[in-house]
Design an enzyme around this catalytic site. Structure first.
Site, short mmCIF file in Angstrom:
data_model
loop_
_atom_site.label_atom_id
_atom_site.label_comp_id
_atom_site.label_asym_id
_atom_site.label_seq_id
_atom_site.Cartn_x
_atom_site.Cartn_y
_atom_site.Cartn_z
N GLU A 81 -72.42 22.05 -2.17
CA GLU A 81 -72.83 23.18 -1.31
C GLU A 81 -71.63 23.68 -0.50
OE1 GLU A 81 -76.36 21.14 0.30
OE2 GLU A 81 -77.47 22.88 -0.43
N GLU A 101 -80.12 16.30 -5.54
CA GLU A 101 -81.08 16.06 -4.45
C GLU A 101 -82.48 15.68 -4.94
OE1 GLU A 101 -78.77 18.29 -4.43
OE2 GLU A 101 -77.87 18.46 -2.44
#
Ligand code: NAD
Length: 696
Positions: A81, A101
């Site tokens: 990210e 995730e």
């Protein structure tokens, strides 16, 4: 780290001598993502002054000076990210990029679901986010996830940064979506079709977050949706269970000590597998695939030996055809495989795994012979599913280098391996086995020696009670399987039995003296049904391999793997079913079968057969298809069932069936209920008191 990044970025913005910025993780990983232990105090951290990752990535993207990510090693989760918020990405050829995730029960929470689809398009983003699997640099380049692959990462990143000084800054968050809303809707809907009916909360949350790329006006409104979904998954029971699994995996595989120097760690060392049947050939293949060993496969039957070697070659060939390995790798692995019927060929072997039939006399004889042939340093192992490894160790010269190494079928597919520690197995041997198991890509859990070790011992009540559900009560085979599939098990109990081979359980029962021979009534557990013995011994219903077991199989339907209704089994069930039996509900089935399984888990802990409840969870998740989103049987008992409910149900089953051993509540369970704590808490406390390793 977040504070540091933000400070440095601000300093760079205001320092006139800085014209562009390169973000690097040094020579190792760019960043492997969030520290999951921080998640438990997420809410507190959120209210403090510590900047969130969202603050960091927003600041990077907003930078007036170009920022380039120089990606090496792992660039995962929050790490990716951060890289996505940079204006350009340069990746080393060996780097791996991903958003894993969902595997730990959350979704990317710092813009990953918003920026990735904008950069690589929705289908590729869906694949990466919903599987959680990383891509390599080559693939990342192909997807345009990175701008260039270079092994001089830092130099190339600097060049890109300097070039960026003279071109308009490209901000991923401001790129228009690549698909129209209707196109996105179709892609997102198609992605959900493959989700399992239960346990997909995280996947659905990720879908909703990605949908916001197309349904909200800009990045910040999309990120609000992402944040809501992230929090929901963070707090959800499934998310917490998946994170329990993440930590349980690490704890189970923690080395007892670093592996001592041993010839086994060297290259091209000869090793051997005795028995070329289902398990032996699978284990030989796994050893071969390390690329490190010369593997000798041994069998008393020439035909079996040929068949085993052919099976290995066939699997490798299929892997080549599927592009998983190269043809030259296939050839080199096959060249490392040797078949023999002479123990003389094993004189240099540093490791021998026995996977012959489940018979103590035969196994002891094999180890006696091996002991006089192999070098003094060799490690001898048995893949027995149930037998006492100390009885085998008694015939070898160096019992400290003897252990059980219990693979699951099919050995080249199933990830779990129980490392069974005998009375005399040394810590060095355990450490070597933990290391080797890991290098083979398997999950090794150290367990103690008893009938069935940890996994199969707990399976005993499971197998017994599932069969009794159709004879003592009036449930049909498919109905019982359905209840367990609905619970989330990878396979129903009868499907599993047909796959593994009903003869496996039959031979074990025979070895225990439970199977009737002639007119004598064997010494066997109370509430024993001869249905499972009869179907194997009298009807040859061994399972998928004979195209008939609890179900019928037809090679023309689902490659012979789809269970079909069997009228013969229906008749057999009628023969053994108790008169006046009535049907039970699905909830009652789960209680009657899984509660004694968990009870047995408690007894394994009491006796030191398992080192911790989370180890048991790993055994059941990776060896028996227990649903990961329930965290494993012990976690499930602690958090979903709750221990007081478990105990009172076991007590009532015990009152109903006073002579059935597996319903007798475990003392440890009673203690936890008395103390009003979960078994996980009890163990944490115990471990703290012992401040070291649990006894085994
Ligand atoms: P299998 O019947 O498929 O293979 C056993 C092989 O051993 C046969 O090829 C046989 O010819 C050979 N053999 C017999 N006596 C021998 C001897 N003296 N020396 C060398 N080879 C000999 O059995 P399997 O299912 O592969 O099981 C092997 C072992 O693995 C058993 O101990 C079993 O309990 C254990 N195990 C089986 C499973 C499973 O699901 N099948 C799972 C875990 C462990």
């Amino acid at each position: 780290m977040r504070c540091f990044l933000l400070e440095q970025l601000m300093t760079a913005q205001t320092n006139p001598s800085v014209t562009s910025i390169v973000l690097t993780g040094g020579n190792f990983n760019f960043s492997a993502g969030a520290d999951l232990s921080e998640f438990s105090s997420f809410a507190e951290a959120n209210q403090s002054n510590i900047p969130s990752l969202i603050d960091v990535v927003s600041a990077i993207e907003a930078s007036e000076k170009p920022v380039v990510a120089a990606i090496t090693g792992h660039c995962l989760g929050g790490g990716l990210e951060v890289a996505l918020s940079c204006h350009y990405r340069v990746a080393h050829s060996k780097s791996k990029l991903g958003l894993p995730e969902v595997q730990v029960g959350v979704i990317p929470g710092a813009g990953g679901t918003q920026r990735l689809p904008r950069l690589v398009g929705l289908p590729a983003a869906c694949h990466m986010i919903l599987t959680g699997k990383p891509v390599n640099a080559e693939k990342a380049l192909q997807l345009t996830l990175v701008d260039i692959v270079s092994d001089q990462v830092l130099e190339t990143a600097k060049e890109w940064a300097q070039q960026g000084e003279t071109t308009p800054i490209r901000r991923v968050g401001q790129l228009p979506p690549k698909e129209s809303p209707p196109e996105a809707h179709v892609t997102l809907h198609a992605a959900t079709l493959g989700f399992p009916p239960q346990g997909s909360e995280g996947l659905h949350a990720a879908i909703e977050a990605m949908r916001a790329v197309y349904t909200t006006p800009d990045l910040s409104s999309g990120m609000k949706v992402e944040a809501e979904q992230f929090i929901q998954t963070l707090l959800s029971e499934q998310g917490q269970a998946l994170r329990h699994v993440f930590f349980a995996l690490r704890s189970a595989q923690k080395p007892w000590q670093s592996p001592p120097p041993h010839l086994l760690l060297k290259d091209k060392v000869p090793v051997a597998v005795i028995g070329a049947g289902t398990m032996g050939s699978g284990i030989a293949l796994v050893l071969l695939q390390t690329g490190q060993y010369q593997v000798y496969l041994v069998d008393v039957h020439e035909k079996a030996l040929e068949k085993g070697a052919q099976l290995i070659q066939q699997i490798l060939k299929t892997q080549t055809a599927r592009g998983k390995i190269t043809a030259s790798r296939e050839q080199s692995l096959i060249a490392n495989l040797h078949t023999t019927q002479s123990y003389d060929d094993l004189r240099d072997c540093q490791l021998v795994v026995e996977a012959a039939i489940e018979n103590m006399t035969i196994k002891r004889k094999i180890f006696q012979q091996l002991s006089s042939v192999v070098p003094k340093t060799a490690i001898l192992l048995s893949n027995t599913s149930t037998l006492d490894i100390d009885q085998m160790a008694a015939v070898v010269v160096f019992p400290q280098r003897f252990a059980g190494w219990h693979f699951f079928s099919p050995a080249h597919v199933m990830q779990l391996v129980e490392i069974v520690v005998g009375k005399q197995t040394s810590k060095e041997t355990v450490a070597l086995l933990q290391d080797l198991t890991k290098r083979m890509g398997k999950i090794g859990v150290v367990v103690g020696n008893c009938d069935g070790f940890c996994g199969n011992r707990m399976l005993k009540p499971y197998s017994a009670e599932t069969v009794l559900l159709i004879t003592e009560s009036k449930n049909n085979i498919a109905h019982v399987d359905k209840a367990f599939l609905k619970f989330g098990m990878a396979l129903g109990p009868f499907q599993m039995s047909d796959l593994a081979g009903n003869d496996v359980g039959y031979n074990i029962r025979k070895e225990r003296g439970w199977v009737r021979t002639g007119n004598t009534t064997p010494n066997r557990p109370d509430r024993y049904t001869e249905l499972a013995d009869d179907m194997v011994a009298e009807h040859g219903r061994l399972g998928q391999k004979t195209l008939k077991g609890w179900y019928n199989y037809d090679l023309a339907i689902g490659k012979g793997r789809k269970g079909l209704y069997s009228p013969e089994m229906e008749m057999l069930v009628q023969k053994y079913r108790a008169r006046g039996a009535t049907a039970t509900t699905e909830a009652e089935m789960i209680e009657q079968v899984l509660y004694p399984l968990v009870n047995e888990g408690f007894k394994c802990l009491e006796e030191g057969i398992a080192r911790s409840p989370s180890d048991i969870d790993i055994v059941y998740l990776f060896g028996y298809g227990f649903p990961a989103w329930r965290g494993g049987p012990m976690y499930w008992a602690d958090h979903e069932v709750t221990l007081s409910v478990l105990l009172s149900k076991l007590q009532s089953l015990h009152r109903k069936y006073p002579r059935t051993e597996h319903f007798v509540p475990s003392k440890l369970l009673e203690r936890c209920v008395r103390l009003q704590i979960t078994v996980e808490e009890y163990y944490k406390r115990e471990m703290h008191l012992r401040s070291g390793q649990a006894k085994l």
